[in-house]
Scaffold this motif. Structure first.
Motif, short mmCIF file in Angstrom:
data_model
loop_
_atom_site.label_atom_id
_atom_site.label_comp_id
_atom_site.label_asym_id
_atom_site.label_seq_id
_atom_site.Cartn_x
_atom_site.Cartn_y
_atom_site.Cartn_z
N GLU A 14 86.48 37.89 68.68
CA GLU A 14 85.89 39.17 70.23
C GLU A 14 86.70 40.27 69.58
N LYS A 15 87.48 40.69 67.99
CA LYS A 15 88.05 41.71 67.46
C LYS A 15 87.21 42.65 66.88
N ASP A 16 86.87 43.75 67.67
CA ASP A 16 85.88 45.34 67.60
C ASP A 16 85.86 45.28 65.40
N PHE A 17 84.30 45.47 65.06
CA PHE A 17 84.58 46.05 64.10
C PHE A 17 83.06 46.87 63.98
N SER A 18 83.54 47.97 63.01
CA SER A 18 83.41 49.12 63.06
C SER A 18 83.38 49.27 61.20
N GLY A 19 82.20 50.29 61.58
CA GLY A 19 82.16 50.84 59.86
C GLY A 19 81.71 49.88 58.84
N TRP A 20 82.39 49.72 57.85
CA TRP A 20 82.60 49.09 56.71
C TRP A 20 83.68 49.07 56.60
N ASP A 21 84.93 48.82 57.77
CA ASP A 21 86.11 48.21 57.13
C ASP A 21 86.71 47.22 57.66
N PHE A 22 87.25 46.59 56.85
CA PHE A 22 87.46 45.20 56.59
C PHE A 22 89.27 44.98 56.45
N SER A 23 90.05 46.15 57.46
CA SER A 23 91.11 46.48 56.66
C SER A 23 91.88 45.12 58.03
N TYR A 24 91.67 45.39 58.94
CA TYR A 24 91.90 44.22 59.94
C TYR A 24 92.68 42.94 59.46
N ILE A 25 92.09 42.51 58.40
CA ILE A 25 92.28 41.21 57.53
C ILE A 25 92.24 41.57 55.85
N THR A 26 92.08 42.80 55.59
CA THR A 26 92.40 42.85 53.92
C THR A 26 93.77 43.58 53.86
N ASP A 27 94.11 44.46 54.70
CA ASP A 27 95.72 44.75 55.05
C ASP A 27 97.11 44.30 55.07
N THR A 28 96.11 42.89 56.10
CA THR A 28 96.98 41.83 56.46
C THR A 28 97.25 41.00 55.49
N GLY A 29 96.44 41.01 54.13
CA GLY A 29 96.88 40.12 53.29
C GLY A 29 96.08 39.35 54.59
N ARG A 30 95.22 38.70 54.57
CA ARG A 30 94.29 37.49 55.58
C ARG A 30 93.23 36.49 54.56
N ILE A 31 92.30 37.38 53.69
CA ILE A 31 91.56 36.93 52.77
C ILE A 31 91.86 38.53 50.93
N GLY A 32 91.60 37.96 50.29
CA GLY A 32 91.83 38.58 49.28
C GLY A 32 90.82 37.46 48.23
N SER A 33 90.34 38.47 47.13
CA SER A 33 89.42 38.20 46.53
C SER A 33 89.73 38.29 44.83
N GLU A 34 88.77 37.96 43.84
CA GLU A 34 88.81 37.79 42.69
C GLU A 34 88.76 38.88 41.75
N LEU A 35 89.43 39.44 40.97
CA LEU A 35 88.71 40.72 40.70
C LEU A 35 87.30 40.73 39.46
N LEU A 36 86.67 41.64 39.74
CA LEU A 36 85.54 41.33 38.90
C LEU A 36 85.59 42.22 37.46
N THR A 37 84.94 41.86 36.70
CA THR A 37 85.38 42.71 35.38
C THR A 37 84.76 44.07 35.29
N TRP A 38 84.00 44.60 36.64
CA TRP A 38 83.87 45.86 36.40
C TRP A 38 84.31 46.57 37.33
N SER A 39 84.39 48.20 37.84
CA SER A 39 84.53 48.75 38.85
C SER A 39 83.36 49.42 39.85
N TYR A 40 82.76 48.88 40.29
CA TYR A 40 81.68 50.23 40.35
C TYR A 40 82.55 51.29 41.32
N GLY A 41 83.36 52.00 41.76
CA GLY A 41 83.91 53.23 41.68
C GLY A 41 84.61 54.23 40.13
#
Length: 252
Positions: A14-41
């Motif tokens: 039921e939580k709102d999601f807007s833009g492309w902002d996953f901070s609700y679950i990423t900033d709280t450490g509830r989800i994590g991702s293995e790093l890629l060997t490249w950085s798009y940025g």
């Protein structure tokens, strides 16, 4: 039948999601991702100083583009997901970046050869149309989500993979791009692990990306979700493999 922790976690749907902002679950450490060997940025940042004009395709809420600076004076963005358009405009237009809402990838509202750098992160595109609006010698950089992304979620939910994307991979994308007059400068494809530490994070994720399980409804998958919840309670996490590929190409 279901424990109280499970019943509490599924409320994250039921939580709102807007833009492309996953901070609700990423900033709280509830989800994590293995790093890629490249950085798009980092790759994009390397090319920006050489560009006089830039197009960001599928800017989302403008989160990434607003952090890339200094940008060329002629910088534009497109977004096809209507709820994001207003967010992107409010974030980017004060920075002098005009945002265009688009409906079809093969009809971009720009002149032929208008850009010398086009960037695209996780957005669909028409190789022919990208080549049209990109000047000769211009650079196209795209990071894509492959068709096998998080397929283990579908397996656990007993839900079919989205047939529209299942064959989307580096080889297919390269074949398309080469046919439209591009020289491939760099290419990579990887399957980094994504880890969910509680079921609520997974449910929030599925709500945010409805194309993963297009018919996702809580009631329909409640039994399968409870099994995943039990896995997390036992192991501490639920792992899936992402699917990412990167292409940097020059218009010839």
């Amino acid at each position: 039948m279901y424990d109280q922790k499970f019943l509490s976690l599924i409320k994250d749907y039921e939580k709102d999601f807007s833009g492309w902002d996953f901070s609700y679950i990423t900033d709280t450490g509830r989800i994590g991702s293995e790093l890629l060997t490249w950085s798009y940025g980092s790759i994009v940042n390397h090319h920006i100083p050489k560009a006089n004009s830039l197009l960001d395709m599928g800017t989302g809420g403008g989160e990434l583009l607003s952090k890339l600076h200094p940008l060329p004076e002629l910088t534009f963005a497109t977004e096809g997901y209507k709820p994001n358009v207003t967010i992107a405009k409010s974030r980017l237009e004060p920075l002098g970046i005009k945002v265009f809402e688009i409906e079809k990838d093969d009809r971009l509202p720009f002149k032929t050869s208008q850009f010398d750098l086009i960037i695209n992160k996780h957005e669909s595109y028409s190789p022919k149309e990208v080549r049209r609006v990109l000047a000769k010698g211009g650079i196209f950089i795209t990071q894509q989500v492959g068709g096998l992304n998080s397929s283990h979620i579908n397996e656990q939910l007993e839900a079919p993979l989205n047939s529209e994307f299942v064959d989307w991979n580096l080889r297919f994308a390269l074949d398309e791009i080469k046919k439209e007059g591009f020289e491939i400068l760099d290419k990579k494809e990887e399957y980094p692990v994504e880890r969910f530490y509680d079921l609520g994070a997974l449910i929030y994720y599925l709500k945010a990306i409805p194309w993963q399980v297009p018919d996702f409804e809580m009631d329909h998958y409640i039994k399968q979700l409870y099994i995943i919840h039990q896995t997390i309670e036992r192991d501490g996490y639920f792992d899936v493999k992402q699917h990412r590929f990167l292409i940097t190409a020059k218009a010839i």
